[in-house]
Design a protein around this motif. Sequence first.
Motif, PDB file in Angstrom:
ATOM      1  N   THR A 145       6.348  -7.566  -3.245  1.00 46.24           N
ATOM      2  CA  THR A 145       7.155  -6.341  -3.268  1.00 46.24           C
ATOM      3  C   THR A 145       8.208  -6.291  -2.168  1.00 46.24           C
ATOM      4  O   THR A 145       9.140  -5.479  -2.248  1.00 46.24           O
ATOM      5  CB  THR A 145       6.262  -5.105  -3.097  1.00 46.24           C
ATOM      6  OG1 THR A 145       5.634  -5.159  -1.798  1.00 46.24           O
ATOM      7  CG2 THR A 145       5.192  -5.045  -4.178  1.00 46.24           C
ATOM      8  N   LEU A 146       8.030  -7.104  -1.119  1.00 40.08           N
ATOM      9  CA  LEU A 146       8.855  -7.017   0.092  1.00 40.08           C
ATOM     10  C   LEU A 146       8.745  -5.648   0.745  1.00 40.08           C
ATOM     11  O   LEU A 146       9.640  -5.200   1.469  1.00 40.08           O
ATOM     12  CB  LEU A 146      10.331  -7.345  -0.203  1.00 40.08           C
ATOM     13  CG  LEU A 146      10.599  -8.755  -0.743  1.00 40.08           C
ATOM     14  CD1 LEU A 146      12.085  -8.983  -0.944  1.00 40.08           C
ATOM     15  CD2 LEU A 146      10.025  -9.824   0.197  1.00 40.08           C
ATOM     16  N   ASP A 147       7.627  -4.969   0.495  1.00 40.47           N
ATOM     17  CA  ASP A 147       7.353  -3.675   1.109  1.00 40.47           C
ATOM     18  C   ASP A 147       6.620  -3.936   2.423  1.00 40.47           C
ATOM     19  O   ASP A 147       5.392  -4.016   2.470  1.00 40.47           O
ATOM     20  CB  ASP A 147       6.500  -2.822   0.162  1.00 40.47           C
ATOM     21  CG  ASP A 147       6.125  -1.473   0.759  1.00 40.47           C
ATOM     22  OD1 ASP A 147       6.649  -1.137   1.849  1.00 40.47           O
ATOM     23  OD2 ASP A 147       5.312  -0.757   0.140  1.00 40.47           O
ATOM     24  N   THR A 148       7.379  -4.080   3.508  1.00 43.27           N
ATOM     25  CA  THR A 148       6.775  -4.416   4.796  1.00 43.27           C
ATOM     26  C   THR A 148       6.182  -3.209   5.519  1.00 43.27           C
ATOM     27  O   THR A 148       5.633  -3.349   6.614  1.00 43.27           O
ATOM     28  CB  THR A 148       7.815  -5.098   5.707  1.00 43.27           C
ATOM     29  OG1 THR A 148       8.951  -4.241   5.845  1.00 43.27           O
ATOM     30  CG2 THR A 148       8.259  -6.427   5.113  1.00 43.27           C
ATOM     31  N   SER A 149       6.296  -2.023   4.906  1.00 39.02           N
ATOM     32  CA  SER A 149       5.668  -0.846   5.522  1.00 39.02           C
ATOM     33  C   SER A 149       4.152  -0.922   5.422  1.00 39.02           C
ATOM     34  O   SER A 149       3.441  -0.276   6.198  1.00 39.02           O
ATOM     35  CB  SER A 149       6.170   0.434   4.852  1.00 39.02           C
ATOM     36  OG  SER A 149       5.708   0.526   3.512  1.00 39.02           O
ATOM     37  N   ILE A 150       3.647  -1.684   4.449  1.00 37.71           N
ATOM     38  CA  ILE A 150       2.201  -1.869   4.297  1.00 37.71           C
ATOM     39  C   ILE A 150       1.780  -3.050   5.155  1.00 37.71           C
ATOM     40  O   ILE A 150       2.287  -4.156   4.997  1.00 37.71           O
ATOM     41  CB  ILE A 150       1.829  -2.096   2.817  1.00 37.71           C
ATOM     42  CG1 ILE A 150       2.240  -0.890   1.977  1.00 37.71           C
ATOM     43  CG2 ILE A 150       0.338  -2.370   2.674  1.00 37.71           C
ATOM     44  CD1 ILE A 150       1.589   0.420   2.372  1.00 37.71           C
ATOM     45  N   LYS A 151       0.859  -2.810   6.079  1.00 41.77           N
ATOM     46  CA  LYS A 151       0.469  -3.819   7.054  1.00 41.77           C
ATOM     47  C   LYS A 151      -0.956  -4.300   6.798  1.00 41.77           C
ATOM     48  O   LYS A 151      -1.794  -3.554   6.297  1.00 41.77           O
ATOM     49  CB  LYS A 151       0.529  -3.250   8.475  1.00 41.77           C
ATOM     50  CG  LYS A 151       1.805  -2.516   8.836  1.00 41.77           C
ATOM     51  CD  LYS A 151       2.981  -3.441   8.970  1.00 41.77           C
ATOM     52  CE  LYS A 151       4.198  -2.687   9.480  1.00 41.77           C
ATOM     53  NZ  LYS A 151       5.414  -3.535   9.505  1.00 41.77           N
ATOM     54  N   GLU A 152      -1.217  -5.553   7.208  1.00 37.81           N
ATOM     55  CA  GLU A 152      -2.597  -5.995   7.302  1.00 37.81           C
ATOM     56  C   GLU A 152      -3.312  -5.134   8.346  1.00 37.81           C
ATOM     57  O   GLU A 152      -2.685  -4.615   9.277  1.00 37.81           O
ATOM     58  CB  GLU A 152      -2.657  -7.460   7.703  1.00 37.81           C
ATOM     59  CG  GLU A 152      -2.051  -8.412   6.685  1.00 37.81           C
ATOM     60  CD  GLU A 152      -1.967  -9.827   7.218  1.00 37.81           C
ATOM     61  OE1 GLU A 152      -2.971 -10.293   7.787  1.00 37.81           O
ATOM     62  OE2 GLU A 152      -0.906 -10.454   7.088  1.00 37.81           O
ATOM     63  N   VAL A 153      -4.613  -5.007   8.184  1.00 38.56           N
ATOM     64  CA  VAL A 153      -5.378  -4.097   9.036  1.00 38.56           C
ATOM     65  C   VAL A 153      -5.152  -4.377  10.514  1.00 38.56           C
ATOM     66  O   VAL A 153      -4.943  -3.466  11.317  1.00 38.56           O
ATOM     67  CB  VAL A 153      -6.871  -4.195   8.679  1.00 38.56           C
ATOM     68  CG1 VAL A 153      -7.722  -3.497   9.722  1.00 38.56           C
ATOM     69  CG2 VAL A 153      -7.123  -3.598   7.296  1.00 38.56           C
ATOM     70  N   SER A 154      -5.144  -5.661  10.908  1.00 38.45           N
ATOM     71  CA  SER A 154      -5.026  -5.991  12.324  1.00 38.45           C
ATOM     72  C   SER A 154      -3.620  -5.758  12.868  1.00 38.45           C
ATOM     73  O   SER A 154      -3.407  -5.741  14.077  1.00 38.45           O
ATOM     74  CB  SER A 154      -5.419  -7.452  12.556  1.00 38.45           C
ATOM     75  OG  SER A 154      -4.669  -8.327  11.749  1.00 38.45           O
ATOM     76  N   PHE A 155      -2.641  -5.585  11.978  1.00 42.84           N
ATOM     77  CA  PHE A 155      -1.262  -5.373  12.410  1.00 42.84           C
ATOM     78  C   PHE A 155      -0.874  -3.893  12.400  1.00 42.84           C
ATOM     79  O   PHE A 155       0.249  -3.553  12.737  1.00 42.84           O
ATOM     80  CB  PHE A 155      -0.286  -6.137  11.497  1.00 42.84           C
ATOM     81  CG  PHE A 155      -0.287  -7.617  11.719  1.00 42.84           C
ATOM     82  CD1 PHE A 155       0.728  -8.214  12.438  1.00 42.84           C
ATOM     83  CD2 PHE A 155      -1.304  -8.412  11.227  1.00 42.84           C
ATOM     84  CE1 PHE A 155       0.739  -9.589  12.651  1.00 42.84           C
ATOM     85  CE2 PHE A 155      -1.305  -9.784  11.431  1.00 42.84           C
ATOM     86  CZ  PHE A 155      -0.280 -10.376  12.150  1.00 42.84           C
ATOM     87  N   MET A 156      -1.771  -3.025  11.986  1.00 38.25           N
ATOM     88  CA  MET A 156      -1.438  -1.615  11.854  1.00 38.25           C
ATOM     89  C   MET A 156      -1.476  -0.914  13.205  1.00 38.25           C
ATOM     90  O   MET A 156      -2.277  -1.240  14.075  1.00 38.25           O
ATOM     91  CB  MET A 156      -2.415  -0.918  10.900  1.00 38.25           C
ATOM     92  CG  MET A 156      -2.371  -1.444   9.480  1.00 38.25           C
ATOM     93  SD  MET A 156      -3.652  -0.717   8.437  1.00 38.25           S
ATOM     94  CE  MET A 156      -3.077   0.970   8.322  1.00 38.25           C
ATOM     95  N   THR A 157      -0.580   0.061  13.361  1.00 38.24           N
ATOM     96  CA  THR A 157      -0.633   0.945  14.518  1.00 38.24           C
ATOM     97  C   THR A 157      -0.857   2.366  14.015  1.00 38.24           C
ATOM     98  O   THR A 157      -0.692   2.653  12.830  1.00 38.24           O
ATOM     99  CB  THR A 157       0.672   0.881  15.318  1.00 38.24           C
ATOM    100  OG1 THR A 157       1.764   1.243  14.458  1.00 38.24           O
ATOM    101  CG2 THR A 157       0.906  -0.510  15.863  1.00 38.24           C
ATOM    102  N   GLY A 158      -1.212   3.269  14.915  1.00 32.85           N
ATOM    103  CA  GLY A 158      -1.478   4.639  14.476  1.00 32.85           C
ATOM    104  C   GLY A 158      -2.781   4.700  13.695  1.00 32.85           C
ATOM    105  O   GLY A 158      -3.784   4.088  14.054  1.00 32.85           O
ATOM    106  N   PHE A 159      -2.761   5.411  12.586  1.00 37.98           N
ATOM    107  CA  PHE A 159      -3.976   5.536  11.773  1.00 37.98           C
ATOM    108  C   PHE A 159      -4.322   4.209  11.117  1.00 37.98           C
ATOM    109  O   PHE A 159      -3.449   3.484  10.638  1.00 37.98           O
ATOM    110  CB  PHE A 159      -3.798   6.604  10.701  1.00 37.98           C
ATOM    111  CG  PHE A 159      -3.855   8.007  11.234  1.00 37.98           C
ATOM    112  CD1 PHE A 159      -5.038   8.521  11.746  1.00 37.98           C
ATOM    113  CD2 PHE A 159      -2.732   8.812  11.242  1.00 37.98           C
ATOM    114  CE1 PHE A 159      -5.103   9.810  12.244  1.00 37.98           C
ATOM    115  CE2 PHE A 159      -2.779  10.109  11.746  1.00 37.98           C
ATOM    116  CZ  PHE A 159      -3.963  10.603  12.250  1.00 37.98           C
TER     117      PHE A 159
END
Length: 349
Positions: A145-159
């Motif tokens: 999708t090239l939707d980079t707003s969705i992150k792998e769990v280890s790359f997420m910040t915030g919630f």
Amino acid sequence: MKGCVLFQFIYPGNIRVLPGEAMFDFNGERFCISVNSHLNSVNTLSVNDKIIRVPHEHPPSYKYVFEAPRNAADNQICNYVETKDGFLDVSLMMDTDGNGHTQLSSSSIVTHVRIAVEANQLSTDIELKAINALNHFIRVYRYSTLDTSIKEVSFMTGFKPFIYAGFKPYTDEHLEKGIDQRILELFDDWVPDATRFTSLQPRNLLDEELEGFDRKECTGHIAHYLTSGDFPAWRITLVRAYEMAFEQQNYSAAVLESFIALELALFNMLNVLRANDTQIKKYNKVVQVIDKALPKLFGGEVSMLIGKLNEFRLIRNNVVHNGYVPTEDECLKCLAIADEAFKFIDKKI
């Protein structure tokens, strides 16, 4: 006892796929994944408001609530936009009782993702396998999708995702069927056990748990960087590399990221020195900068640093050309060398 473990991830993001389920193999296990329709969630910050424990209707259970009352008549400001997909983008500020208690809320979209896998029981190891399977799905999703707003769990910040999970043993009738059929039958037939509820939010660390950390000393460093303007972009890249190493255990990426920043910093230093009338030829390769430019410019002052930079460069080359995965110690050594080099460069330009 063999059975099926089901994990439901409440993922804080809009995973843009049609609802459905699929079977797939990953790291030697057979998984079933389902993406459900999206839901609105509310993120709330309650200022000057205590969280208190109150009785539950089913003793000895208990629950937590905010201390300040919530009444519709309280003074509030609300902003909302109705989006084309039917969701409301809402921001709310509410004074809850006139005594300085203020609640700030905003809406967001969450996606429910279910993952099932066979196991003998529900365990931490099985949960880790499910998380890795979720990350594999996200990597495929991001590429497609090239939707980079969705992150792998280890790359997420915030919630980060919440998880609740459960285990259901197979009957003899289940075991007579193929793996896909029996997983799918249980997958469609039951829900996770909400009594096992966890979050992937990292716990809050004490100062003492951060190696070599001193709050007073670090506050002084922050004040220096802010007031002096001595904060080149290389420092930002180095911090990203530390994040990759410490939070994601992605040592290869940390080595590569920090070496790229180091290359840029070295070439930039030469450009700045040339602009200030220092006579130094142009080089095309970083190894030439390390082995030729640095000794010519700084002599014995950099002899030890050159040795360290070449050690760093060889590890980086091994990662790039041979697919080598550096150890944690090798990665931390490379980051320390980069930090030392950045500080040296800062003094010279």
